[in-house]
Design a protein around this motif. Structure first.
Motif, PDB file in Angstrom:
ATOM      1  N   GLY A 168       0.810  -1.266  -0.059  1.00 45.09           N
ATOM      2  CA  GLY A 168      -0.118   0.048   0.059  1.00 45.09           C
ATOM      3  C   GLY A 168       0.996   1.014  -0.045  1.00 45.09           C
ATOM      4  N   GLY A 194      -0.121   3.312  -4.459  1.00 44.17           N
ATOM      5  CA  GLY A 194       0.026   2.166  -4.020  1.00 44.17           C
ATOM      6  C   GLY A 194       1.177   1.386  -4.927  1.00 44.17           C
ATOM      7  N   GLY A 210      -2.430   3.118   2.394  1.00 47.82           N
ATOM      8  CA  GLY A 210      -3.198   2.172   1.734  1.00 47.82           C
ATOM      9  C   GLY A 210      -2.899   0.613   2.013  1.00 47.82           C
TER      10      GLY A 210
END
Length: 325
Positions: free
Chosen positions: A87, A101, A263
């Protein structure tokens, strides 16, 4: 026994060497076999933007690109590198854009695009970044104009929502990050945008929803509510709170805030068809016919490491017919 059969015609010599055992004839296959696999590849989601340093909100991170194939063709004896994208980092407190990402893939057979980072609330990074699913647009930090969300990649995700351009700086809320199944929500003067919806898959045997976008952050004015992330995506915060991180191995986008959430990492899943032998596997966890990679590894089926296959032809199946050359 080795038989050398020669036929002469118009000065042309043709030699055919046939190795015959007492059981039959072994003939190397000229081409490696292929097989269709049910697969899921999800890239890492993007980090949410940070809205610190001014009155406006910031945008949620976009989900990682998401593709499920019912029949992805792979080649026997080929070693495939399995890459699972991490992420993106959340935007640091003080008004910073969320990081993109990282992409996931099955060798060169299938790859997906990383999620696009969420925008911050100040020029020049108040527009969401493009990706598998676009990052949400950031709320304006001192100007009255709409900030667009990033665009998604066709077949992999959706666009991020737009930030609001209220005449009141503290009501300029951030848009939500795009998800696999829906775009991020557009912000209004009273609320930031929710993260776009993810998509459920039962490839692993039970239904799991992945690829949700991160929620946008609210501006500094009182009364602005938090925005939820799509399934797997992190929620955005109101005013000075920090955004929530996307869930691991879902590709969810991070929520926005004064300090954006990171993320979520991606995932790769391959379902082994009946009768297919897995000759090499690293990094993945197998349960029945399903192999799940939460980290990078490798995969190979059949073929004995790329050695040619042998086809057995029984002696009684052999027929030799003379042809006129």
């Amino acid at each position: 026994m080795i038989r050398n059969i020669k036929k002469i015609s118009s000065g042309l010599f043709i030699s055919v060497f046939i190795a015959v055992s007492c059981f039959g004839l072994f003939v190397p296959s000229a081409f490696a076999a292929t097989q269709n696999f049910n697969t899921l590849v999800v890239s890492g989601g993007a980090g949410g933007g940070s809205s610190g340093g001014n009155a406006g909100g910031s945008g949620g991170g976009g989900a990682g690109g998401y593709v499920e194939d019912a029949a992805l063709t792979l080649t026997e004896g080929t070693s495939y590198t399995i890459t699972v994208g991490g992420g993106g980092t959340g935007g640091a407190s003080g008004g910073n854009q969320g990081g993109d990402g990282n992409a996931s893939s099955i060798g060169s057979a299938r790859s997906t695009t990383a999620g696009g980072g969420g925008a911050n609330s100040a020029d020049p990074n108040w527009t969401g970044r493009n990706g598998g699913s676009g990052g949400g647009g950031g709320g304006g930090g001192g100007v009255e104009q709409t900030q667009a969300g990033g665009t998604g990649t066709a077949g992999e995700g959706s666009a991020g929502g737009t930030g609001n351009s209220s005449s009141t700086a503290g009501n300029r809320n951030g848009g939500g990050g795009g998800g696999k199944n829906a775009g991020g929500g557009n912000a209004t003067s009273s609320a930031s945008g929710a993260g776009g919806a993810g998509l459920a898959s039962s490839i692993s045997g039970s239904s799991v929803t992945r690829g949700g976008g991160g929620g946008g952050a609210g501006g500094a004015s009182g009364g602005n509510t938090t925005a939820a992330g799509g399934a797997g995506g992190g929620g955005g915060s109101a005013a000075t709170g920090a955004g929530t991180a996307g869930s691991a191995n879902t590709g969810g986008g991070g929520g926005a805030g004064d300090g954006g959430g990171a993320g979520g990492s991606g995932v790769v899943i391959i379902v082994i068809p009946a009768g297919v032998n897995v000759s090499d596997k690293t990094g993945g966890t197998q349960s029945g016919a399903v192999i799940t990679w939460n980290t990078t590894g490798s995969f190979q089926f059949g073929g004995g490491g790329g050695k040619p296959r042998r086809q057995i032809i029984k002696r009684e199946q052999l027929k030799f017919e003379e042809a006129v050359l």
